[in-house]
Design an enzyme around this catalytic site. Structure first.
Site, PDB file in Angstrom:
ATOM      1  CG  ASN A   1      -0.809   2.480   4.482  1.00  0.00           C
ATOM      2  OD1 ASN A   1      -0.658   3.668   4.227  1.00  0.00           O
ATOM      3  ND2 ASN A   1      -0.293   1.527   3.729  1.00  0.00           N
TER       4      ASN A   1
ATOM      5  CG  HIS B   1      -4.655  -2.579   7.085  1.00  0.00           C
ATOM      6  ND1 HIS B   1      -4.238  -3.356   6.010  1.00  0.00           N
ATOM      7  CD2 HIS B   1      -4.651  -1.303   6.646  1.00  0.00           C
ATOM      8  CE1 HIS B   1      -3.987  -2.576   4.981  1.00  0.00           C
ATOM      9  NE2 HIS B   1      -4.228  -1.323   5.342  1.00  0.00           N
TER      10      HIS B   1
ATOM     11  CD  GLN C   1      -9.664   3.627  -0.484  1.00  0.00           C
ATOM     12  OE1 GLN C   1      -9.075   3.624  -1.565  1.00  0.00           O
ATOM     13  NE2 GLN C   1      -9.067   4.017   0.635  1.00  0.00           N
TER      14      GLN C   1
ATOM     15  N   GLY D   1      -4.318  -2.115  -0.947  1.00  0.00           N
ATOM     16  CA  GLY D   1      -3.478  -1.759  -2.077  1.00  0.00           C
ATOM     17  C   GLY D   1      -3.177  -0.272  -2.074  1.00  0.00           C
TER      18      GLY D   1
ATOM     19  CD  GLU E   1      -4.402  -6.585   7.235  1.00  0.00           C
ATOM     20  OE1 GLU E   1      -3.630  -5.773   6.706  1.00  0.00           O
ATOM     21  OE2 GLU E   1      -5.631  -6.390   7.353  1.00  0.00           O
TER      22      GLU E   1
ATOM     23  N   GLY F   1      -4.766   6.965   2.063  1.00  0.00           N
ATOM     24  CA  GLY F   1      -4.806   8.399   1.787  1.00  0.00           C
ATOM     25  C   GLY F   1      -6.083   8.823   1.102  1.00  0.00           C
ATOM     26  CG  PHE F   2      -7.284   8.187  -2.233  1.00  0.00           C
ATOM     27  CD1 PHE F   2      -7.706   9.176  -3.114  1.00  0.00           C
ATOM     28  CD2 PHE F   2      -5.947   7.831  -2.237  1.00  0.00           C
ATOM     29  CE1 PHE F   2      -6.813   9.784  -3.977  1.00  0.00           C
ATOM     30  CE2 PHE F   2      -5.041   8.431  -3.098  1.00  0.00           C
ATOM     31  CZ  PHE F   2      -5.477   9.420  -3.965  1.00  0.00           C
TER      32      PHE F   2
ATOM     33  CB  CYS G   1      -7.209  -1.065   2.904  1.00  0.00           C
ATOM     34  SG  CYS G   1      -6.202   0.440   2.906  1.00  0.00           S
ATOM     35  CG  LEU G   2      -7.398  -0.125  -3.465  1.00  0.00           C
ATOM     36  CD1 LEU G   2      -7.638   1.371  -3.624  1.00  0.00           C
ATOM     37  CD2 LEU G   2      -6.207  -0.559  -4.314  1.00  0.00           C
TER      38      LEU G   2
ATOM     39  CB  SER H   1      -0.928   0.019   1.220  1.00  0.00           C
ATOM     40  OG  SER H   1      -1.823  -1.062   1.204  1.00  0.00           O
TER      41      SER H   1
END
Length: 384
Positions: A318, A361, A280, A249, A363, A320-321, A276-277, A54
């Site tokens: 972690n 996260h 999104q 990611g 995990e 940024g979007f 996370c990604l 990421s």
């Protein structure tokens, strides 16, 4: 030879796109790196951070003042490589002391060609980013001209709109067993941790997947098949999985070409769990929009409230979007978790389809274990 001798350390310049300059010293030799300057508030776990895909395209600053004191070991790898462009710390400890350590941090970074810099005021850099926002930057021992470096930073394309996933996703499908990836394009090579042939079969989209996500799925009794981000919906359905996992990611979810359409096509056909990604991308598949956070959430101490239970979880993050709350269709999607620092969306669940996701996260690796229950919820969803 290690530890590195201090007389080998050389001057390094850190330049931000707004003209801000910091001067430090390289502890990994010569180099130059350009990327988005971000910071992580974790006190430990630097190896997991460095090997998290990421962080592709980013220059990571650690807020904890001393880094490197426990070295590097093979067990704490979260991928097969190091992903940040450069690693910035207040003070590098060249003499690791830990029974698991097999090499010092500097040697590890040098192996992967990642520039390490120490000896500057990381607090000032972090305060600047918190006020001005994450921005493009460059770190160099080669070019020490401030104006030249600022211009290079300004001319870099940045992360917005870029497809960073294509840089980290696997090229071919692979299985997971015995705590390691196994080559293969079907579930014949994917075994659960207990070799249970009747285990749930999970197809995991690799947007920049962390190994601990695969470890936990295997520990929960799943057979996991990892597939490239470009894998079609029909190819996934032809594998007849019990569930679909969307990994973490790097970068902008709206820059990942074709994947949103693929996930939208899979909605309602198989249970889906995104992190996370992956969260999104699932949000975009719901029809929502994403936006860039001012300086992102990165660290192992992010407070998140579970709106369904009222409990507060301390989480590893972690990103940024983020998904825009106002763009979600409340008739179709329920917000399940929020960030207590800024009220941003941290979790969603579809009201009609078996699909849920979280921005953080669960995990861990590194970070708290508060949210590992979400993997159990995924198992329960596949049982229904």
């Amino acid at each position: 030879m290690w530890p590195q001798k201090r007389e080998e350390v050389m001057k390094a310049i850190i330049a931000l796109e707004d003209g801000t300059i910091f001067e430090g010293k390289s502890f990994t030799g010569r180099g130059e790196a350009i990327g988005e300057i971000v910071f992580n508030t974790s006190m430990s776990g630097y190896q997991e951070i460095l090997t998290d895909p990421s962080y592709t395209g980013q220059i990571v600053t650690m807020t904890y003042p001393m880094i490197g004191n426990y070295g590097i070991n093979p067990e704490d790898m979260e991928s097969s490589s190091v992903h940040p462009k450069a690693f910035l710390v207040k003070e590098y400890n060249a003499f690791p002391s830990n029974y698991r350590s097999t090499q010092p941090l500097a040697q590890f970074l040098e192996t992967y060609g990642v520039l390490g810099v120490e000896g500057f005021d990381t607090r000032a850099l972090v305060r600047h980013i918190r006020k001005a926002g994450a921005m493009k930057g460059i770190v160099s021992t080669e070019d020490l001209d401030h104006a030249s470096l600022v211009k290079k930073a300004q001319e870099w394309t940045g992360l917005v709109g870029q497809n960073m996933v294509e840089r980290v996703s696997c090229e071919k499908p692979y299985g997971w067993a015995d705590n390691m990836p196994l080559s293969g394009s079907n579930f014949s090579t994917a075994k659960s941790a207990d070799n249970n042939e009747k285990a749930f079969k999970v197809v995991a989209f690799d947007f920049g997947i962390k190994y601990n996500q695969l470890r936990i799925l295997a520990e929960k009794g799943c057979q996991v098949q990892v597939v490239p981000a470009t894998t079609s919906a029909q190819a996934v359905l032809d594998m007849n999985p019990d569930g679909i996992f969307l990994s973490n990611g790097p970068g902008d979810p709206e820059g990942v070409e074709g994947v949103v359409d693929t996930i939208r096509e899979l909605l309602g056909k198989k249970p889906i769990f995104g992190i996370c990604l992956g969260h999104q991308i699932l949000g975009l598949a719901y029809g929502a929009r994403s936006y860039k956070l001012k300086f992102g959430h990165r660290g192992g101490n992010q407070p998140v409230k579970n709106l369904e239970t009222g409990k507060v979880e301390i989480t590893s993050q972690n990103h940024g979007f983020c998904i825009d709350t106002t763009s979600l269709n409340e008739e179709d999607v329920k917000i399940t978790h929020i960030n207590l620092n800024d009220n941003s969306v941290e979790g969603m669940r579809h009201r009609k389809f078996p699909a849920f996701s979280v921005q953080y996260h669960p995990e861990h690796a590194p970070g708290p274990h508060d949210a590992t229950y979400l993997f159990d919820e995924f198992i329960e969803m596949m049982q229904q």
